[in-house]
Design a protein around this motif. Structure first.
Motif, short mmCIF file in Angstrom:
data_model
loop_
_atom_site.label_atom_id
_atom_site.label_comp_id
_atom_site.label_asym_id
_atom_site.label_seq_id
_atom_site.Cartn_x
_atom_site.Cartn_y
_atom_site.Cartn_z
N MET A 139 97.22 27.53 46.74
CA MET A 139 95.90 27.21 47.31
C MET A 139 95.97 27.12 48.82
N THR A 140 97.07 26.58 49.34
CA THR A 140 97.24 26.50 50.79
C THR A 140 97.26 27.89 51.41
N HIS A 141 97.97 28.81 50.77
CA HIS A 141 98.04 30.19 51.27
C HIS A 141 96.65 30.82 51.30
N LEU A 142 95.87 30.62 50.24
CA LEU A 142 94.53 31.18 50.19
C LEU A 142 93.62 30.57 51.25
N LEU A 143 93.69 29.24 51.40
CA LEU A 143 92.83 28.56 52.38
C LEU A 143 93.19 28.99 53.80
N ALA A 144 94.48 29.01 54.12
CA ALA A 144 94.89 29.40 55.47
C ALA A 144 94.46 30.83 55.77
N GLY A 145 94.58 31.71 54.77
CA GLY A 145 94.15 33.08 54.97
C GLY A 145 92.65 33.19 55.20
N MET A 146 91.87 32.40 54.45
CA MET A 146 90.42 32.44 54.62
C MET A 146 90.01 31.95 56.00
N ILE A 147 90.58 30.82 56.45
CA ILE A 147 90.22 30.27 57.75
C ILE A 147 90.59 31.25 58.86
N ARG A 148 91.76 31.84 58.74
CA ARG A 148 92.18 32.79 59.76
C ARG A 148 91.27 34.03 59.77
N SER A 149 90.92 34.51 58.58
CA SER A 149 90.04 35.68 58.50
C SER A 149 88.68 35.39 59.11
N VAL A 150 88.15 34.21 58.85
CA VAL A 150 86.86 33.82 59.44
C VAL A 150 86.97 33.82 60.96
N ALA A 151 88.08 33.27 61.47
CA ALA A 151 88.27 33.22 62.92
C ALA A 151 88.34 34.62 63.51
N LEU A 153 87.15 37.47 62.22
CA LEU A 153 85.96 38.28 62.03
C LEU A 153 84.76 37.80 62.84
N PHE A 154 84.65 36.49 63.05
CA PHE A 154 83.41 35.96 63.60
C PHE A 154 83.58 35.20 64.91
N VAL A 155 84.72 35.36 65.58
CA VAL A 155 84.89 34.68 66.86
C VAL A 155 83.96 35.25 67.92
N ALA A 156 83.67 36.56 67.84
CA ALA A 156 82.84 37.19 68.86
C ALA A 156 81.37 37.21 68.49
N SER A 157 81.06 37.22 67.21
CA SER A 157 79.66 37.25 66.77
C SER A 157 79.52 36.43 65.51
N PRO A 158 78.39 35.75 65.32
CA PRO A 158 78.22 34.88 64.17
C PRO A 158 78.10 35.67 62.87
N PRO A 159 78.46 35.05 61.74
CA PRO A 159 78.29 35.71 60.44
C PRO A 159 76.82 35.86 60.10
#
Length: 333
Positions: A139-151, A153-159
């Protein structure tokens, strides 16, 4: 009120380098905001230190989830100290003093979640502060991957729908934290934890019951009303506040998942246990800063929740917090 008592030299925030933790990456503007969540990247090349003095009011506080990407991050809270490494996380609370530091090699993400919202998802969240229990590796691996992916993908423009994404992120954070292994713990509060878990499960399965009351909830677990209240007082909330927050969150999830409006606001209000649609709309608007009818509109046409006031902190680390309904809810049997 919170106060940042020390921040070592850390003026620059370095952006994520997609697909690689080594070498310089593109610089982005940090911090960023995903709905009502704050996501911050602390870059390397500068030693980082933060001493946080507790926030007196839960409505002004957040839980801070720290994900090291490179190097190590040292933490201390609630008489516990430790080191978090890449592939791990640590949860800290702004409701108590904490310390967080790193050397010049560390790069890590910090996700701020409004305290009242995470408590609405995980009533035992305080038991997990400062990594008391062993995290679930998968679960930690999945959560860390999701947070990183969000960062990334959406650091420059909002989702497309930031509030809906924030809701899903908080749900997965609660699921991951709740999966931590408590089996080896000798904590005397374990019995209360398991009892609270049963009570929360009962509440979740009966949210649509308009007659759901503290008295009925206590009877389901064969405990007294006073003991039920004490279980929720552990987390500085009341049974009625918890039930109302979960009803509003459930309504939000239903509305977001129904962009074409197949169900009316009235139907959703009754489905989650409200007796009066006007009362539901007022509570929903105060809680999410947006009217129920506007939640499922497209991002272009839907009004965004109003930005809450910022907490003044040193060295520009202040971030806006999502304000929930501050009106007190009194217990009634």
């Amino acid at each position: 009120m919170a106060r940042l008592t020390s921040v070592a030299s850390c003026e620059e925030h370095t952006g994520l380098h997609v697909g690689n933790d080594k070498g310089p990456g593109p610089t982005q503007d940090w911090p960023t905001r995903i709905g009502r969540l704050d996501l911050e990247l602390i870059g390397p090349d500068h030693a980082f230190a933060r001493n946080w003095e507790r926030v007196a009011c839960i409505h002004d506080a957040a839980y801070v989830l720290v994900f090291p990407l490179t190097g190590c991050v040292a933490f201390s809270q609630d008489s516990r100290i430790g080191i978090a490494r890449p592939g791990e996380y640590v949860l800290l609370s702004e409701l108590a003093f904490y310390e967080l530091s790193s050397d010049k090699t560390a790069r890590f993400l910090m996700l701020r979640i409004p305290a009242a919202e995470l408590r609405g998802r995980l009533v035992s969240v305080e038991d997990h502060i400062s990594r008391r229990f062993k995290p679930n590796e998968q679960m930690t691996h999945l959560l860390a991957g999701m947070i990183r992916s969000v960062a990334e993908l959406f650091v420059a423009s909002p989702p497309p729908n930031p509030q809906a994404l924030a809701t899903e992120m908080v749900s997965f954070v609660a699921l991951t934290i709740g999966s931590e292994d408590r089996g080896a713990a000798t904590d005397v509060r374990n019995a209360r934890y398991h009892l609270r878990r049963r009570i929360v499960d009962f509440i979740e399965s009966h949210l649509g019951d308009q007659s759901l009351s503290p008295k009925k909830i206590a009877a389901s677990s064969r405990i007294s009303l006073s003991y039920l209240y004490s279980l929720f007082n552990d987390n500085e909330t009341t049974v009625s506040q918890f039930v109302q927050t979960r009803r509003l969150q459930r309504a939000y999830e239903i509305l977001v998942a129904d962009p074409k409006g197949r169900r009316t606001v009235s139907e959703v209000a009754y489905e989650v246990g409200f007796k009066n649609v006007s009362h539901f709309s007022r509570c929903f608007s105060r809680h999410f800063k947006v009217a129920p009818r506007d939640v499922r509109q497209t991002p272009v046409s839907a009004p965004q929740p109003k930005s809450p006031p910022r907490v003044a902190l040193r060295n520009g680390f202040g971030s806006p917090y999502w304000e929930i309904d501050k009106q007190p809810v009194h217990e009634t049997a």
